[in-house]
Design an enzyme around this catalytic site. Structure first.
Site, PDB file in Angstrom:
ATOM      1  N   ASN A 173      13.423   8.474  -8.050  1.00  0.00           N
ATOM      2  CA  ASN A 173      13.912   7.623  -6.911  1.00  0.00           C
ATOM      3  C   ASN A 173      12.835   6.542  -6.628  1.00  0.00           C
ATOM      4  O   ASN A 173      13.273   5.436  -5.853  1.00  0.00           O
ATOM      5  CB  ASN A 173      13.795   8.556  -5.877  1.00  0.00           C
ATOM      6  CG  ASN A 173      12.790   9.266  -5.400  1.00  0.00           C
ATOM      7  OD1 ASN A 173      12.121  10.239  -6.371  1.00  0.00           O
ATOM      8  ND2 ASN A 173      12.049   9.416  -4.462  1.00  0.00           N
ATOM      9  N   CYS A 219      18.311   4.906  -2.893  1.00  0.00           N
ATOM     10  CA  CYS A 219      17.596   5.532  -4.080  1.00  0.00           C
ATOM     11  C   CYS A 219      18.895   6.344  -4.323  1.00  0.00           C
ATOM     12  O   CYS A 219      19.267   6.351  -5.653  1.00  0.00           O
ATOM     13  CB  CYS A 219      16.609   6.216  -3.643  1.00  0.00           C
ATOM     14  SG  CYS A 219      16.279   7.087  -2.421  1.00  0.00           S
ATOM     15  N   GLN A 244      17.089  15.707  -2.986  1.00  0.00           N
ATOM     16  CA  GLN A 244      16.088  14.512  -2.773  1.00  0.00           C
ATOM     17  C   GLN A 244      14.571  14.814  -2.540  1.00  0.00           C
ATOM     18  O   GLN A 244      14.324  15.665  -1.774  1.00  0.00           O
ATOM     19  CB  GLN A 244      16.699  13.473  -1.737  1.00  0.00           C
ATOM     20  CG  GLN A 244      18.059  13.043  -2.182  1.00  0.00           C
ATOM     21  CD  GLN A 244      18.561  12.092  -1.087  1.00  0.00           C
ATOM     22  OE1 GLN A 244      19.665  11.995  -0.886  1.00  0.00           O
ATOM     23  NE2 GLN A 244      17.855  11.093  -0.803  1.00  0.00           N
ATOM     24  N   ARG A 270      -3.820  -2.223   9.662  1.00  0.00           N
ATOM     25  CA  ARG A 270      -4.476  -1.012   9.329  1.00  0.00           C
ATOM     26  C   ARG A 270      -4.976  -1.046   7.758  1.00  0.00           C
ATOM     27  O   ARG A 270      -6.008  -0.944   7.641  1.00  0.00           O
ATOM     28  CB  ARG A 270      -3.615   0.035   9.335  1.00  0.00           C
ATOM     29  CG  ARG A 270      -3.048   0.644  10.494  1.00  0.00           C
ATOM     30  CD  ARG A 270      -2.232   2.097  10.498  1.00  0.00           C
ATOM     31  NE  ARG A 270      -0.953   1.983   9.703  1.00  0.00           N
ATOM     32  CZ  ARG A 270      -0.001   1.545  10.500  1.00  0.00           C
ATOM     33  NH1 ARG A 270       0.294   0.970  11.578  1.00  0.00           N
ATOM     34  NH2 ARG A 270       1.326   1.205   9.492  1.00  0.00           N
ATOM     35  N   THR A 277       0.877  -1.351   0.052  1.00  0.00           N
ATOM     36  CA  THR A 277      -0.021   0.073  -0.110  1.00  0.00           C
ATOM     37  C   THR A 277       0.795   1.306   0.057  1.00  0.00           C
ATOM     38  O   THR A 277       0.171   2.282  -0.134  1.00  0.00           O
ATOM     39  CB  THR A 277      -0.954   0.144   1.244  1.00  0.00           C
ATOM     40  OG1 THR A 277      -0.047  -0.102   2.471  1.00  0.00           O
ATOM     41  CG2 THR A 277      -1.812  -0.963   1.122  1.00  0.00           C
ATOM     42  N   GLY A 278       2.221   1.253   0.172  1.00  0.00           N
ATOM     43  CA  GLY A 278       3.080   2.379   0.142  1.00  0.00           C
ATOM     44  C   GLY A 278       3.366   2.832  -1.141  1.00  0.00           C
ATOM     45  O   GLY A 278       2.864   2.276  -2.197  1.00  0.00           O
ATOM     46  N   HIS A 289      15.030  12.305  -7.632  1.00  0.00           N
ATOM     47  CA  HIS A 289      16.330  13.030  -6.841  1.00  0.00           C
ATOM     48  C   HIS A 289      17.268  13.321  -7.840  1.00  0.00           C
ATOM     49  O   HIS A 289      17.493  12.754  -8.951  1.00  0.00           O
ATOM     50  CB  HIS A 289      17.055  11.744  -6.175  1.00  0.00           C
ATOM     51  CG  HIS A 289      16.127  11.081  -4.903  1.00  0.00           C
ATOM     52  ND1 HIS A 289      15.259  11.735  -4.644  1.00  0.00           N
ATOM     53  CD2 HIS A 289      16.732  10.137  -4.187  1.00  0.00           C
ATOM     54  CE1 HIS A 289      14.733  11.006  -3.597  1.00  0.00           C
ATOM     55  NE2 HIS A 289      15.724   9.993  -3.206  1.00  0.00           N
TER      56      HIS A 289
HETATM   57  P1  A2P Z   1      -0.020   0.334   5.861  1.00  0.00           P
HETATM   58  O1  A2P Z   1      -0.277   0.979   4.687  1.00  0.00           O
HETATM   59  O2  A2P Z   1      -0.604  -0.735   6.113  1.00  0.00           O
HETATM   60  O3  A2P Z   1       0.421   1.296   6.843  1.00  0.00           O
HETATM   61  P2  A2P Z   1       5.125   4.456   2.718  1.00  0.00           P
HETATM   62  O4  A2P Z   1       6.890   4.278   2.696  1.00  0.00           O
HETATM   63  O5  A2P Z   1       4.523   4.921   1.568  1.00  0.00           O
HETATM   64  O6  A2P Z   1       4.920   5.053   4.073  1.00  0.00           O
HETATM   65  O7  A2P Z   1       4.620   2.812   2.756  1.00  0.00           O
HETATM   66  C1  A2P Z   1       4.976   2.059   3.840  1.00  0.00           C
HETATM   67  C2  A2P Z   1       4.413   0.395   3.669  1.00  0.00           C
HETATM   68  O8  A2P Z   1       4.956  -0.324   4.473  1.00  0.00           O
HETATM   69  C3  A2P Z   1       2.777   0.572   3.709  1.00  0.00           C
HETATM   70  O9  A2P Z   1       2.502  -0.530   2.765  1.00  0.00           O
HETATM   71  C4  A2P Z   1       2.652   0.061   4.928  1.00  0.00           C
HETATM   72  O10 A2P Z   1       1.298  -0.469   5.261  1.00  0.00           O
HETATM   73  C5  A2P Z   1       3.722  -0.852   5.349  1.00  0.00           C
HETATM   74  N1  A2P Z   1       4.008  -1.173   6.778  1.00  0.00           N
HETATM   75  C6  A2P Z   1       4.451  -0.401   7.629  1.00  0.00           C
HETATM   76  N2  A2P Z   1       4.635  -0.831   8.840  1.00  0.00           N
HETATM   77  C7  A2P Z   1       4.350  -2.040   8.716  1.00  0.00           C
HETATM   78  C8  A2P Z   1       4.336  -3.302   9.592  1.00  0.00           C
HETATM   79  N3  A2P Z   1       4.547  -3.118  10.721  1.00  0.00           N
HETATM   80  N4  A2P Z   1       3.695  -4.364   8.945  1.00  0.00           N
HETATM   81  C9  A2P Z   1       3.552  -4.566   7.831  1.00  0.00           C
HETATM   82  N5  A2P Z   1       3.388  -3.663   6.758  1.00  0.00           N
HETATM   83  C10 A2P Z   1       3.708  -2.307   7.225  1.00  0.00           C
END
Ligand code: A2P
Length: 340
Positions: free
Chosen positions: A319, A133, A160, A42, A14-15, A246
């Site tokens: 990046n 990156c 960056q 979440r 999802t990130g 970057h």
């Molecule tokens: P979530 O969207 O549920 O918070 P970004 O770098 O864009 O902030 O994205 C970070 C990614 O890592 C997201 O998909 C986030 O999920 C995931 N993430 C962060 N903490 C955890 C965790 N403890 N376990 C699994 N996934 C995580």
């Protein structure tokens, strides 16, 4: 020989980087047999689209990797430290975008244009690290010059983009920009200072030697990827109010004599590099143009007149793509084609 289709997990789907990983897998037609999308609790139950189909996001747990062949991780260093070994236990190879495993001597650190053969080292821990990156785009440009002229020293300053910090930082830049333009108070959550209309000479945490971790990563990772501990490098890394891409001002000193024209010709045929260097017509690399592309753009190539065998250049790349998602998927492609 047909490449075997693989069961692929994406942790952090999802990130900012995770979503781009899905896009890269689609665009590059990666041989996906099945896909599992993982994130924090979440996001469990959310739906993301892959190849036109909705896929439900699951919570990342130690059992998430049963039956998976490859896991692409971009969910933060702590998550990688905890969960990558569980994936390895299931025989699933992790390609990790965090800094957690990069300097582990038993984990290869790979930029496919530079050290593709290092992928073979995954067999020890079942983990391959994707470099930082800012390091990736730098070594794509430096490696051909090092092979031809032997680099003695590098001085690099970076500009960056906020996407390197993740989705929250992208939103913070937008919110702060709006607030400033509307004469409203600026709220800070991600960075210690306002990022809109500002430059922060501070990426990652400060070390005892006065450098940030980001700056030390550029030195240590470059030496590991280019397999040469004699290269000297000093970095200043700066966060700027740019969403994607970057930029780096790189000064190089080489052992053998070189000319700007010679380096332009060399980089003109280097893997992953596009030279954009026509200053008379205002042509040079720009982050707004690099965004969405996988090239490392190099321009402003000119001799450093203050030293012998010196050169300056300006290097720009997306990046989130070449600096993260694309490089990770490229590594997985080598695994798929040659090892799994
Ligand atoms: P979530 O969207 O549920 O918070 P970004 O770098 O864009 O902030 O994205 C970070 C990614 O890592 C997201 O998909 C986030 O999920 C995931 N993430 C962060 N903490 C955890 C965790 N403890 N376990 C699994 N996934 C995580």
């Amino acid at each position: 020989m047909a490449v075997k289709e693989l069961n692929v997990a994406v942790a952090g789907a999802t990130g900012a980087v995770g979503r781009q990983m899905l896009a890269c897998l689609e665009e590059r037609n990666f041989p996906v047999k099945s896909i599992r999308l993982l994130a924090s609790s979440r996001s469990a139950g959310r739906k993301l689209t892959f190849r036109g189909r909705e896929v439900v996001v699951e919570e990342l747990t130690k059992d998430s990797f049963a039956g998976m062949d490859v896991a692409l991780f971009s969910a933060g260093g702590g998550t990688s430290t905890t969960f990558a070994p569980f994936a390895a236990e299931h025989g699933c190879v992790v390609v990790d975008n965090s800094s957690a495993w990069r300097m582990d001597p038993d984990v290869p650190l790979v930029v496919p244009e530079v050290n593709p053969d290092a992928v073979a080292g995954y067999k020890t821990r079942h983990i391959i690290a994707n470099p930082n990156c800012s390091t990736i785009q730098m070594v794509v440009a430096l490696n051909p010059i090092h092979r031809a002229y032997r680099i003695k020293r590098v001085v690099v300053s970076t500009y960056q983009a906020v996407s390197g910090t993740g989705m929250k930082a992208i939103k913070e830049l937008t919110a702060q920009t709006r607030a400033r333009l509307d004469d409203k108070p600026v709220e800070k959550a991600v960075y210690p200072h306002q990022i809109a209309f500002n430059c922060l000479p501070h990426i990652d945490v400060f070390q005892e030697n006065g450098y940030t971790r980001e700056e030390m990563k550029m030195l240590n990772e470059t030496r590991k990827i280019m397999a040469d501990d004699t290269i000297r490098l000093t970095a200043t890394t700066v966060r700027v109010p740019v969403y994607h891409g970057h930029s780096e001002s790189i000064n190089i000193e080489t052992e053998k004599p070189m000319t700007a024209d010679g380096v332009k010709a060399l980089l003109g045929t280097a893997p992953g590099v596009k030279v954009l260097d026509d200053p008379e017509n205002n042509i040079y690399p720009l982050p707004v143009d690099a965004a969405g592309s996988d090239w490392t753009y190099v321009g402003r190539i000119r001799e450093d007149e203050s030293i012998e065998n010196g050169l300056n250049m300006w290097v720009v790349s997306d990046n989130i793509r070449k600096g993260a998602a694309t490089n990770t998927v490229q590594i997985a492609e080598i695994l798929a084609a040659e090892y799994l």
